[in-house]
Design an enzyme around this catalytic site. Structure first.
Site, PDB file in Angstrom:
ATOM      1  CB  CYS A 106      38.997  35.344  38.618  1.00  0.00           C
ATOM      2  SG  CYS A 106      38.683  34.897  36.882  1.00  0.00           S
ATOM      3  CG  HIS A 200      43.774  35.311  38.246  1.00  0.00           C
ATOM      4  ND1 HIS A 200      43.301  34.401  39.168  1.00  0.00           N
ATOM      5  CD2 HIS A 200      42.993  35.180  37.150  1.00  0.00           C
ATOM      6  CE1 HIS A 200      42.271  33.738  38.652  1.00  0.00           C
ATOM      7  NE2 HIS A 200      42.058  34.195  37.430  1.00  0.00           N
ATOM      8  CD  GLU A 202      45.356  34.597  42.130  1.00  0.00           C
ATOM      9  OE1 GLU A 202      44.641  33.739  41.561  1.00  0.00           O
ATOM     10  OE2 GLU A 202      45.120  35.826  42.081  1.00  0.00           O
TER      11      GLU A 202
END
Length: 253
Positions: A106, A200, A202
């Site tokens: 990001c 993202h 994660e």
């Protein structure tokens, strides 16, 4: 700060954390560091944390001991001129010259672009929050070593998004790997040592839902937009396992 995932450390990685821990992530996960290590870490590795948003950077003479670096997301603008952002851009340039693996997520994706001569700015389409399908557009995916061995990689992958900035122009010599109907550069690489991902990999659903709540409460987004973003999370699942494999293979391949 470091975490050893058990046994004698064989490889060492650094998380360059560009965001402060939210109250929710601190309570639920013990901080973003644990979120990243859970997603990208493996047994026998050492992961060090550098809170670059607070001016904490690795020493230049210690860079060579790391096998890879991850630059996190952030609520800050990658095109900003805060001292720590400029220091981070300089560090990325140094790591590129050293041919170190650097994964940007990001904000980190945008910092990689800016540091190496590309252009970033406000997204032309405004905020992108929720689940988004991204399409692999690089003609020869076999040229990406970190994608080799991922059998039957689909042409589209779903990922969690939360950004209002984007890459406008990739650095000279870089290649766009994936795009979406919202964002022209969802993933790019420069050589075999730098990889940027706009989404993202994660993030879990609960992390994003809490972030949506905070953005709504701070009047950064409107209620209807927040409801639409939550709806995308209820309608589908992100390809988290596959994204994590891609990131791991890039960092450790």
């Amino acid at each position: 700060m470091k975490v050893e995932a058990g046994g004698e450390a064989q490889k060492r990685y650094a998380l360059l954390l560009a965001a402060r821990d939210s109250e929710y992530v601190e309570k639920a996960y013990g901080g973003y560091f644990n979120v990243f290590v859970a997603a990208f870490g493996e047994e026998g590795e050492t992961w060090d944390l550098f809170r670059v948003v607070e001016g904490e950077f690795p020493k230049m003479e210690e860079l060579d001991k790391y096998d890879g670096f991850v630059v996190s997301g952030s609520p800050h603008d990658a095109y900003g001129n805060d001292l720590w952002i400029l220091r981070l851009c300089f560090l990325v340039q140094i790591l590129h010259v050293m041919h170190k693996k650097v994964l940007g997520i990001c904000f980190g994706h945008q910092v990689l672009c800016r540091a190496l001569g590309g252009k970033v700015g406000k997204a032309y389409g405004g905020w992108d929050i929720g689940l988004r399908k991204v399409k692999m557009v690089l003609e020869d995916l076999s040229s990406c070593k970190f994608l080799q061995g991922l059998e039957q990689l689909p042409s589209t992958l779903t990922i969690v998004e939360c950004h209002q900035d984007e890459v406008w122009e990739i650095p000279m010599g870089a290649e766009v790997i994936a795009c979406s109907d919202k964002t022209g550069v969802e993933m790019f690489r420069l050589g075999d040592n730098l990889l940027g991902i706009q989404g993202h990999p994660e993030y879990t659903k609960d992390i994003l839902c809490n972030l949506i709540d905070r953005l709504l409460n701070s009047n950064c987004i409107e209620c209807g937009f927040a409801e639409d973003a939550r709806a995308t999370m209820e309608a589908a699942e992100a390809d988290r396992e596959l994204w994590e494999k891609i990131c791991k293979k890039f960092l450790k391949g």
